[in-house]
Write a protein that holds these residues in place. Sequence first.
Motif, PDB file in Angstrom:
ATOM      1  N   THR A  56       0.832  -1.204   0.000  1.00 13.50           N
ATOM      2  CA  THR A  56       0.000   0.000   0.000  1.00 13.50           C
ATOM      3  C   THR A  56       0.865   1.252   0.000  1.00 13.50           C
ATOM      4  O   THR A  56       1.788   1.379   0.809  1.00 13.50           O
ATOM      5  N   VAL A  57       0.541   2.180  -0.900  1.00 12.18           N
ATOM      6  CA  VAL A  57       1.234   3.471  -0.972  1.00 12.18           C
ATOM      7  C   VAL A  57       0.256   4.546  -0.526  1.00 12.18           C
ATOM      8  O   VAL A  57      -0.882   4.598  -0.999  1.00 12.18           O
ATOM      9  N   THR A  58       0.702   5.402   0.398  1.00  9.58           N
ATOM     10  CA  THR A  58      -0.103   6.519   0.878  1.00  9.58           C
ATOM     11  C   THR A  58       0.699   7.803   0.712  1.00  9.58           C
ATOM     12  O   THR A  58       1.858   7.872   1.126  1.00  9.58           O
ATOM     13  N   CYS A  59       0.072   8.807   0.096  1.00 15.91           N
ATOM     14  CA  CYS A  59       0.707  10.114  -0.095  1.00 15.91           C
ATOM     15  C   CYS A  59      -0.103  11.145   0.684  1.00 15.91           C
ATOM     16  O   CYS A  59      -1.334  11.160   0.594  1.00 15.91           O
ATOM     17  N   THR A  60       0.594  11.990   1.427  1.00 11.73           N
ATOM     18  CA  THR A  60      -0.068  12.988   2.259  1.00 11.73           C
ATOM     19  C   THR A  60      -0.761  14.045   1.405  1.00 11.73           C
ATOM     20  O   THR A  60      -0.409  14.245   0.243  1.00 11.73           O
ATOM     21  N   GLY A  61      -1.722  14.712   2.011  1.00  8.34           N
ATOM     22  CA  GLY A  61      -2.415  15.805   1.343  1.00  8.34           C
ATOM     23  C   GLY A  61      -1.623  17.098   1.454  1.00  8.34           C
ATOM     24  O   GLY A  61      -0.621  17.183   2.165  1.00  8.34           O
ATOM     25  N   THR A  62      -2.074  18.114   0.749  1.00  9.04           N
ATOM     26  CA  THR A  62      -1.443  19.429   0.795  1.00  9.04           C
ATOM     27  C   THR A  62      -2.466  20.462   0.347  1.00  9.04           C
ATOM     28  O   THR A  62      -3.594  20.124  -0.008  1.00  9.04           O
ATOM     29  N   GLN A  63      -2.068  21.733   0.378  1.00  2.00           N
ATOM     30  CA  GLN A  63      -2.906  22.811  -0.148  1.00  2.00           C
ATOM     31  C   GLN A  63      -2.039  23.726  -0.990  1.00  2.00           C
ATOM     32  O   GLN A  63      -0.914  24.052  -0.613  1.00  2.00           O
TER      33      GLN A  63
END
Length: 174
Positions: A56-63
Motif C-alpha cells: 500500500t502506498v499513501t501520499c499525504t495531502g497538501t494545499q
Amino acid sequence: MKLSLRRVLTLFVAMLFALATGMTAAHAVTNFNNAPPGAHYAKGSAEPICTVSGTTVTCTGTQIAGVGNTNATVELKVTSTISGVCHNPGSKSKVVEPFSRSVTTETSSELTSTKNGRLVVPSQTTAGTSTEDFLATFTCPNPNWTPEVTSNVLSYEYSLTFAGFTEPAILIEG
C-alpha cells in the motif's frame, strides 16, 4: 583506502536487504511552471510525502494557493512487477517456464479550486498486488505446473496536473 572484507560483506548484505524489501528512494519534483501564475504551497503546507507499507502506498495531502479558478487532477498509480517460475512437479520440480507480469492499480480525483483560489489536495492511498492475490489468479501454461513467485517489486507514481497544462506540477516517483 583499504576496505576490510567484513565491511564489503556488510555493505553487500545491506544492499541485498534493500533490494529484497523493495526499499527505494522516492524522487519528488514540484514545478509550479506547470501551474497557474502565482501558484505556491499554502502556508503550513508542503510537497506531499509518499510512504509504502507492504503493498500500500499513501501520499499525504497538501494545499496550493494562488491557483485562481483552475482545477486539477491528482493520480496515484501503483505497479507490482511480479516475477517467478513454473515448476514441473514430475521431473524433480524442474523449472520449466519463467514469468514476469506487471499489474497496475490507480486512483484518480478531480479537484476543484475554492472561490479564494486555493486547491485542497486530499491524501491518496492505493494498494498494489500482493503475491497471494497474484497467485490466486495466475496459472502456468500447463495446468500441471506449479507457479512460484521469486520477487514482487513495487513502484509508484503520484502526479498533480492542473487543467490546461500537459505536464504535472507535482510528480513523485518511487
